[in-house]
Design a protein around this motif. Structure first.
Motif, mmCIF file in Angstrom:
data_model
loop_
_atom_site.group_PDB
_atom_site.id
_atom_site.type_symbol
_atom_site.label_atom_id
_atom_site.label_comp_id
_atom_site.label_asym_id
_atom_site.label_seq_id
_atom_site.Cartn_x
_atom_site.Cartn_y
_atom_site.Cartn_z
ATOM 1 N N LEU A 222 -2.713 13.222 10.042
ATOM 2 C CA LEU A 222 -1.767 12.748 9.041
ATOM 3 C C LEU A 222 -0.370 13.301 9.261
ATOM 4 O O LEU A 222 0.582 12.830 8.638
ATOM 5 C CB LEU A 222 -2.250 13.131 7.643
ATOM 6 N N LEU A 223 -0.229 14.312 10.136
ATOM 7 C CA LEU A 223 1.101 14.847 10.413
ATOM 8 C C LEU A 223 2.008 13.765 10.974
ATOM 9 O O LEU A 223 3.221 13.800 10.813
ATOM 10 C CB LEU A 223 1.000 16.016 11.400
ATOM 11 N N ASN A 224 1.403 12.774 11.641
ATOM 12 C CA ASN A 224 2.168 11.685 12.234
ATOM 13 C C ASN A 224 2.227 10.456 11.333
ATOM 14 O O ASN A 224 2.683 9.394 11.754
ATOM 15 C CB ASN A 224 1.553 11.296 13.588
ATOM 16 N N LYS A 225 1.750 10.599 10.092
ATOM 17 C CA LYS A 225 1.735 9.479 9.160
ATOM 18 C C LYS A 225 2.295 9.926 7.810
ATOM 19 O O LYS A 225 1.563 10.048 6.823
ATOM 20 C CB LYS A 225 0.311 8.940 9.019
ATOM 21 N N PRO A 226 3.616 10.197 7.761
ATOM 22 C CA PRO A 226 4.217 10.742 6.534
ATOM 23 C C PRO A 226 4.074 9.833 5.333
ATOM 24 O O PRO A 226 4.057 10.298 4.199
ATOM 25 C CB PRO A 226 5.693 10.933 6.924
ATOM 26 N N ASP A 227 3.958 8.515 5.545
ATOM 27 C CA ASP A 227 3.824 7.604 4.417
ATOM 28 C C ASP A 227 2.574 7.909 3.604
ATOM 29 O O ASP A 227 2.571 7.795 2.374
ATOM 30 C CB ASP A 227 3.771 6.154 4.908
ATOM 31 N N ILE A 228 1.498 8.284 4.291
ATOM 32 C CA ILE A 228 0.251 8.578 3.590
ATOM 33 C C ILE A 228 0.422 9.806 2.715
ATOM 34 O O ILE A 228 -0.106 9.879 1.600
ATOM 35 C CB ILE A 228 -0.907 8.750 4.590
ATOM 36 N N LEU A 229 1.177 10.808 3.205
ATOM 37 C CA LEU A 229 1.434 12.012 2.409
ATOM 38 C C LEU A 229 2.095 11.625 1.094
ATOM 39 O O LEU A 229 1.670 12.050 0.019
ATOM 40 C CB LEU A 229 2.337 12.969 3.179
ATOM 41 N N TYR A 230 3.136 10.803 1.157
ATOM 42 C CA TYR A 230 3.858 10.433 -0.051
ATOM 43 C C TYR A 230 3.027 9.536 -0.958
ATOM 44 O O TYR A 230 3.088 9.643 -2.181
ATOM 45 C CB TYR A 230 5.176 9.755 0.322
ATOM 46 N N GLU A 231 2.232 8.664 -0.371
ATOM 47 C CA GLU A 231 1.410 7.765 -1.182
ATOM 48 C C GLU A 231 0.307 8.515 -1.922
ATOM 49 O O GLU A 231 -0.055 8.145 -3.034
ATOM 50 C CB GLU A 231 0.794 6.680 -0.288
ATOM 51 N N THR A 232 -0.217 9.564 -1.310
ATOM 52 C CA THR A 232 -1.300 10.293 -1.964
ATOM 53 C C THR A 232 -0.789 11.186 -3.080
ATOM 54 O O THR A 232 -1.518 11.514 -4.010
ATOM 55 C CB THR A 232 -2.105 11.119 -0.934
ATOM 56 N N PHE A 233 0.498 11.577 -3.023
ATOM 57 C CA PHE A 233 1.059 12.420 -4.076
ATOM 58 C C PHE A 233 1.773 11.603 -5.158
ATOM 59 O O PHE A 233 2.007 12.121 -6.251
ATOM 60 C CB PHE A 233 2.026 13.450 -3.481
ATOM 61 N N TYR A 234 2.124 10.362 -4.872
ATOM 62 C CA TYR A 234 2.781 9.529 -5.884
ATOM 63 C C TYR A 234 2.214 8.124 -5.811
ATOM 64 O O TYR A 234 2.492 7.374 -4.872
ATOM 65 C CB TYR A 234 4.295 9.499 -5.666
ATOM 66 N N ASN A 235 1.409 7.778 -6.796
ATOM 67 C CA ASN A 235 0.761 6.468 -6.807
ATOM 68 C C ASN A 235 0.478 6.057 -8.257
ATOM 69 O O ASN A 235 -0.663 6.043 -8.705
ATOM 70 C CB ASN A 235 -0.541 6.509 -5.997
ATOM 71 N N PRO A 236 1.546 5.734 -9.027
ATOM 72 C CA PRO A 236 1.366 5.399 -10.439
ATOM 73 C C PRO A 236 0.481 4.177 -10.640
ATOM 74 O O PRO A 236 0.483 3.245 -9.829
ATOM 75 C CB PRO A 236 2.799 5.121 -10.921
#
Length: 362
Positions: free
Chosen positions: A153-167
């Motif tokens: 996931l280090l190479n997939k920053p979008d997943i990091l943001y999606e998992t922490f912000y997903n209203p």
């Protein structure tokens, strides 16, 4: 074709590659139909990583494959857990016990890998599969050899943001309801009018996992409109490096544009505490000097251990966050980039199709 679904992309991707992938997937032994990664497809079929990733995502959309996230021990490479996207945030925050090492391990994005498993078998007979396997060279499919750093996931920053912000849809409905209250007739009750914007801002930012805010924090000299604690910090560069340990938002539910008075006030507050990030949230775009002052303040602190970045937001930004449902963390990334790159005219649309990495903070 063993999987007829791949016929629809035969003219989009290289036909030879699509046929090779179809053949390879359909003839995989049962015990090798999991832990499939883009790196494995790339190396087995001699394709670029991006193309291998594309066909895996297509196969997932066609319900041929199912994706999951595998957590591996950072020291012994032991498979610690299989998780969903919703569980990624918890794993990054809470240590995971490794049975092989006998101790808790701090997990980073570098230790979480995207993998796939076969959930739909090819619509052909066993005899056809058997004949295909007879023609296929024997391949050693050691599962541990499937995982390369490109799959983490280090190479997939979008997943990091999606998992922490997903209203949820209910949360977005509440955002809209709170925004409608901004323009009610509050008469001379300026406190209630200001609270309306504070309430909306807190509602939005509290949707970030491990972020909790309040509008009740006071110091001996100031009262903060919104103070938000951020329980996430990353050893890799991300927006959380700025949000941690807390950040401050000044809300101005007024007809006038926020001017440099508000920027200077927020800067003076941040100079007396550990906050690295601040937002002046008004109804209209801030005056031009606000950006220039924020840029100068960033340059003054960019080589220090504690950086300071102040951005401004308005109703136009709310359209992205609420109406267009843009991920808030991605949007903050963009707003911070404007200051760092001294580019006030940069638009969010410029970054929608491309992945952009963080500038080194040091």
């Amino acid at each position: 074709m063993f999987y007829k679904q791949f016929l629809t992309i035969i003219d989009v991707l290289n036909p030879d590659f699509v046929e090779s992938f179809d053949y390879w997937l359909a003839t995989l032994p049962r015990n090798n139909q999991k832990n499939i990664t883009a790196s494995v497809v790339s190396s087995r079929l001699g394709a670029k990583y991006s193309i291998a990733e594309s066909i895996l995502k297509f196969a997932e959309k066609q319900h041929i494959l199912e994706s999951y996230y595998l957590v591996k021990c950072p020291d012994c490479d032991y498979n610690l857990d299989i998780i969903t996207k919703d569980e990624v945030a918890d794993v990054l925050i809470n240590p995971v016990f490794c049975d092989e090492c006998g101790e808790d391990k701090k997990i980073t994005l570098d230790d979480i890998y995207v993998a796939y498993k076969v959930i739909q078998q090819a619509d052909v007979s066993e005899d056809e599969i058997a004949r295909a396997i007879d023609k296929k060279l024997k391949q050693s499919e050691e599962s541990d050899a499937n995982f390369f750093k490109a799959d983490s996931l280090l190479n997939k920053p979008d997943i990091l943001y999606e998992t922490f912000y997903n209203p949820s849809e209910l949360a977005y409905k509440k955002f809209i309801e709170q925004r409608e209250k901004l323009d009610l007739d509050y008469g001379k009750n300026t406190t209630a009018k200001g609270k309306a914007l504070e309430t909306l801002v807190l509602e939005i930012f509290n949707q970030i996992r491990y972020v909790r805010g309040t509008n009740d924090v006071k110091t001996k000299t100031n009262q903060f409109d919104c103070t938000l604690l951020c329980g996430v910090d990353t050893i890799y560069l991300s927006v959380f490096n700025y949000l941690s340990p807390f950040f401050i938002i000044e809300c101005k539910n007024e007809k006038e544009k926020p001017d440099n008075t508000y920027i200077n006030k927020l800067q003076s507050i941040m100079d007396t505490n550990d906050a690295q990030f601040g937002i002046v949230f008004g109804r209209k775009d801030a005056t031009k000097p606000c950006f220039e002052i924020s840029r100068e303040h960033y340059l003054l602190h960019k080589t220090s251990n504690k950086q300071q970045i102040i951005i401004t937001c308005s109703d136009e930004d709310l359209k992205y966050i609420i109406d267009k449902k843009v991920n808030l963390l991605k949007y903050l990334h963009y707003k911070i980039m404007q200051i760092i790159c001294n580019s006030p005219t940069a638009t969010y649309e410029m970054f929608m199709k491309e992945q952009h990495t963080w500038k080194n903070k040091k």
